[in-house]
Motif scaffolding. Structure first.
Motif, PDB file in Angstrom:
ATOM      1  N   LYS A 138       0.736  -1.204  -0.130  1.00  0.00           N
ATOM      2  CA  LYS A 138       0.030   0.004   0.013  1.00  0.00           C
ATOM      3  C   LYS A 138       0.967   1.235   0.049  1.00  0.00           C
ATOM      4  O   LYS A 138       0.582   2.301  -0.525  1.00  0.00           O
ATOM      5  CB  LYS A 138      -0.985  -0.019   1.257  1.00  0.00           C
ATOM      6  CG  LYS A 138      -1.902   1.336   1.278  1.00  0.00           C
ATOM      7  CD  LYS A 138      -2.991   0.994   2.466  1.00  0.00           C
ATOM      8  CE  LYS A 138      -3.605   2.479   2.398  1.00  0.00           C
ATOM      9  NZ  LYS A 138      -4.522   2.302   3.698  1.00  0.00           N
ATOM     10  N   GLU A 164       2.230   1.642  -3.576  1.00  0.00           N
ATOM     11  CA  GLU A 164       1.359   2.267  -4.325  1.00  0.00           C
ATOM     12  C   GLU A 164       0.874   3.770  -4.276  1.00  0.00           C
ATOM     13  O   GLU A 164       0.725   4.596  -5.077  1.00  0.00           O
ATOM     14  CB  GLU A 164      -0.172   1.553  -4.186  1.00  0.00           C
ATOM     15  CG  GLU A 164      -0.228  -0.063  -4.588  1.00  0.00           C
ATOM     16  CD  GLU A 164      -1.427  -0.651  -4.241  1.00  0.00           C
ATOM     17  OE1 GLU A 164      -2.555  -0.002  -4.128  1.00  0.00           O
ATOM     18  OE2 GLU A 164      -1.527  -1.985  -4.865  1.00  0.00           O
ATOM     19  N   GLU A 165       0.736   4.151  -3.137  1.00  0.00           N
ATOM     20  CA  GLU A 165       0.577   5.732  -2.707  1.00  0.00           C
ATOM     21  C   GLU A 165       1.646   6.469  -2.972  1.00  0.00           C
ATOM     22  O   GLU A 165       1.563   7.717  -3.447  1.00  0.00           O
ATOM     23  CB  GLU A 165       0.358   5.663  -1.175  1.00  0.00           C
ATOM     24  CG  GLU A 165      -0.930   5.280  -0.664  1.00  0.00           C
ATOM     25  CD  GLU A 165      -0.850   5.082   0.822  1.00  0.00           C
ATOM     26  OE1 GLU A 165       0.168   5.497   1.773  1.00  0.00           O
ATOM     27  OE2 GLU A 165      -1.948   4.930   1.401  1.00  0.00           O
ATOM     28  N   GLN A 166       2.924   5.896  -3.146  1.00  0.00           N
ATOM     29  CA  GLN A 166       4.034   6.765  -3.607  1.00  0.00           C
ATOM     30  C   GLN A 166       4.219   6.852  -5.101  1.00  0.00           C
ATOM     31  O   GLN A 166       4.703   7.635  -5.515  1.00  0.00           O
ATOM     32  CB  GLN A 166       5.460   6.145  -2.845  1.00  0.00           C
ATOM     33  CG  GLN A 166       5.471   6.565  -1.417  1.00  0.00           C
ATOM     34  CD  GLN A 166       5.269   7.922  -1.228  1.00  0.00           C
ATOM     35  OE1 GLN A 166       6.287   8.766  -1.666  1.00  0.00           O
ATOM     36  NE2 GLN A 166       4.546   8.298  -0.251  1.00  0.00           N
ATOM     37  N   CYS A 167       3.559   5.843  -5.545  1.00  0.00           N
ATOM     38  CA  CYS A 167       3.820   5.593  -7.183  1.00  0.00           C
ATOM     39  C   CYS A 167       2.620   6.361  -7.922  1.00  0.00           C
ATOM     40  O   CYS A 167       2.887   6.613  -8.932  1.00  0.00           O
ATOM     41  CB  CYS A 167       3.812   4.357  -7.704  1.00  0.00           C
ATOM     42  SG  CYS A 167       5.450   3.490  -7.177  1.00  0.00           S
ATOM     43  N   ASP A 168       1.722   6.771  -7.174  1.00  0.00           N
ATOM     44  CA  ASP A 168       0.583   7.566  -7.923  1.00  0.00           C
ATOM     45  C   ASP A 168       0.871   8.904  -8.214  1.00  0.00           C
ATOM     46  O   ASP A 168       1.614   9.603  -7.327  1.00  0.00           O
ATOM     47  CB  ASP A 168      -0.740   7.278  -7.122  1.00  0.00           C
ATOM     48  CG  ASP A 168      -1.253   5.926  -7.092  1.00  0.00           C
ATOM     49  OD1 ASP A 168      -0.565   5.458  -8.025  1.00  0.00           O
ATOM     50  OD2 ASP A 168      -1.981   5.617  -6.314  1.00  0.00           O
TER      51      ASP A 168
END
Length: 57
Positions: free
Chosen positions: A50, A53-57
């Motif tokens: 998670k 995912e948050e850092q790649c968005d």
């Protein structure tokens, strides 16, 4: 004793893991508390996914 092929008694997973673990240091006492949490390894893996995912968005 040789390792038996298709042994069902050892660790099994539907998802293979990387052969190199990720390690990090924690504050004193955290390791013991973490090990008391049921299913802590899988929950930690999900938290890391998670975070990524948050850092790649």
């Amino acid at each position: 004793m040789a390792f038996q092929k298709k042994n069902k008694l050892g660790f099994t997973s539907s998802q293979p893991f990387d052969k190199d673990p990720v390690c990090f240091k924690v504050l004193p006492g955290v390791k013991g508390k973490l090990k008391n949490i049921p299913n802590w390894q899988e929950r930690l893996r999900q938290a890391v996914d998670k975070l990524i995912e948050e850092q790649c968005d």
